[in-house]
Design a protein around this motif. Sequence first.
Motif, PDB file in Angstrom:
ATOM      1  N   UNK A 130       0.832  -1.207   0.000  1.00 26.69           N
ATOM      2  CA  UNK A 130       0.000   0.000   0.000  1.00 26.69           C
ATOM      3  C   UNK A 130       0.863   1.253   0.000  1.00 26.69           C
ATOM      4  N   UNK A 131       1.928   1.245   0.794  1.00 22.02           N
ATOM      5  CA  UNK A 131       2.824   2.399   0.845  1.00 22.02           C
ATOM      6  C   UNK A 131       3.521   2.608  -0.498  1.00 22.02           C
ATOM      7  N   UNK A 153      -3.043   7.360   1.604  1.00 22.79           N
ATOM      8  CA  UNK A 153      -2.578   6.027   1.937  1.00 22.79           C
ATOM      9  C   UNK A 153      -3.733   5.090   2.303  1.00 22.79           C
ATOM     10  N   UNK A 154      -4.744   5.595   2.977  1.00 24.64           N
ATOM     11  CA  UNK A 154      -5.865   4.766   3.395  1.00 24.64           C
ATOM     12  C   UNK A 154      -6.577   4.111   2.227  1.00 24.64           C
ATOM     13  N   UNK A 155      -6.731   4.836   1.138  1.00 22.59           N
ATOM     14  CA  UNK A 155      -7.380   4.262  -0.044  1.00 22.59           C
ATOM     15  C   UNK A 155      -6.491   3.192  -0.673  1.00 22.59           C
ATOM     16  N   UNK A 156      -5.191   3.416  -0.677  1.00 20.92           N
ATOM     17  CA  UNK A 156      -4.263   2.423  -1.223  1.00 20.92           C
ATOM     18  C   UNK A 156      -4.360   1.109  -0.449  1.00 20.92           C
ATOM     19  N   UNK A 157      -4.499   1.185   0.865  1.00 18.79           N
ATOM     20  CA  UNK A 157      -4.639  -0.025   1.666  1.00 18.79           C
ATOM     21  C   UNK A 157      -5.985  -0.687   1.408  1.00 18.79           C
ATOM     22  N   UNK A 158      -7.027   0.108   1.176  1.00 15.68           N
ATOM     23  CA  UNK A 158      -8.338  -0.423   0.844  1.00 15.68           C
ATOM     24  C   UNK A 158      -8.287  -1.224  -0.455  1.00 15.68           C
ATOM     25  N   UNK A 159      -7.571  -0.712  -1.446  1.00 16.49           N
ATOM     26  CA  UNK A 159      -7.405  -1.424  -2.711  1.00 16.49           C
ATOM     27  C   UNK A 159      -6.657  -2.743  -2.487  1.00 16.49           C
ATOM     28  N   UNK A 160      -5.652  -2.719  -1.623  1.00 22.09           N
ATOM     29  CA  UNK A 160      -4.920  -3.949  -1.312  1.00 22.09           C
ATOM     30  C   UNK A 160      -5.849  -5.005  -0.731  1.00 22.09           C
TER      31      UNK A 160
END
Length: 259
Positions: A130-131, A153-160
């Motif tokens: 995500x990072x 970053x929160x959205x990137x982790x959601x996609x993960x």
Amino acid sequence: MLPTTSLTSRDQGNGSLNSREAARHTAGAKRYKYLRRLLHFRHMDFEFALWQMLYLFTSPQMVYRNFQYRKQTKDQWARDDPAFLVLLSIWLCVSTIVFALVLGLGFVETIKLLLWVVFIDCIGVGLLIATLMWFVANKYLIKHPGRDYDVEWGYAFDVHLNAFYPLLVILHFIQLFFIHYIIMQDSFIGCFIGDTFWLIAIGYYIYVTFLGYNALPFLKNTVILLYPFALLVLLYVVSLAMGWNVTKALCIFYKYRVK
């Protein structure tokens, strides 16, 4: 957890958010609201979360189309309901325990495997990916750098999490039916089936990740997120040529780690 900080039409009357609206739209406020809902199971929409899990297999585009609807109605791309995270956590624990039973692990070894899968494979690797994706998207994929658009970053982790769920089901559930009788055997067919499961699982992870960033209208050239497919296929061919059974190697690795 918003992937964009752009102003909505209702906020553009004087060109800025008033103090109350600004407080409600901060990342900290959204994170606090999300975490607080983890303590209220009756407020979570598990039926909708199950719908998302189903469509991540059958039509992942529909899931991200719903993300777009959420942006229009709630001015938020990422989930505001932790139901998906709760169900994913439950499925991760159950599938890991079943995986441990298939490997013939004892109680203590099963607990160690569960902790490894949850905190290393899911959370640790997820934070790293995500990072990395957050950095790449903001550094190279923004259409108009300098404007009030960014992938948080929160959205990137959601996609993960979206991409991790199909991978988990393929490797920790479907593959289990083939491990003992085919994959773990010293034969080319075992190597072929085991490596093919990994090809499908990681390939699907790449595709769902691409859909997540492609859904953001302020990003460009998101097709480059599909380029790892070429490397994945190359590694798949090389592993078959060398007779390297990835699943068998990982099973041996996990047994070694928990003893």
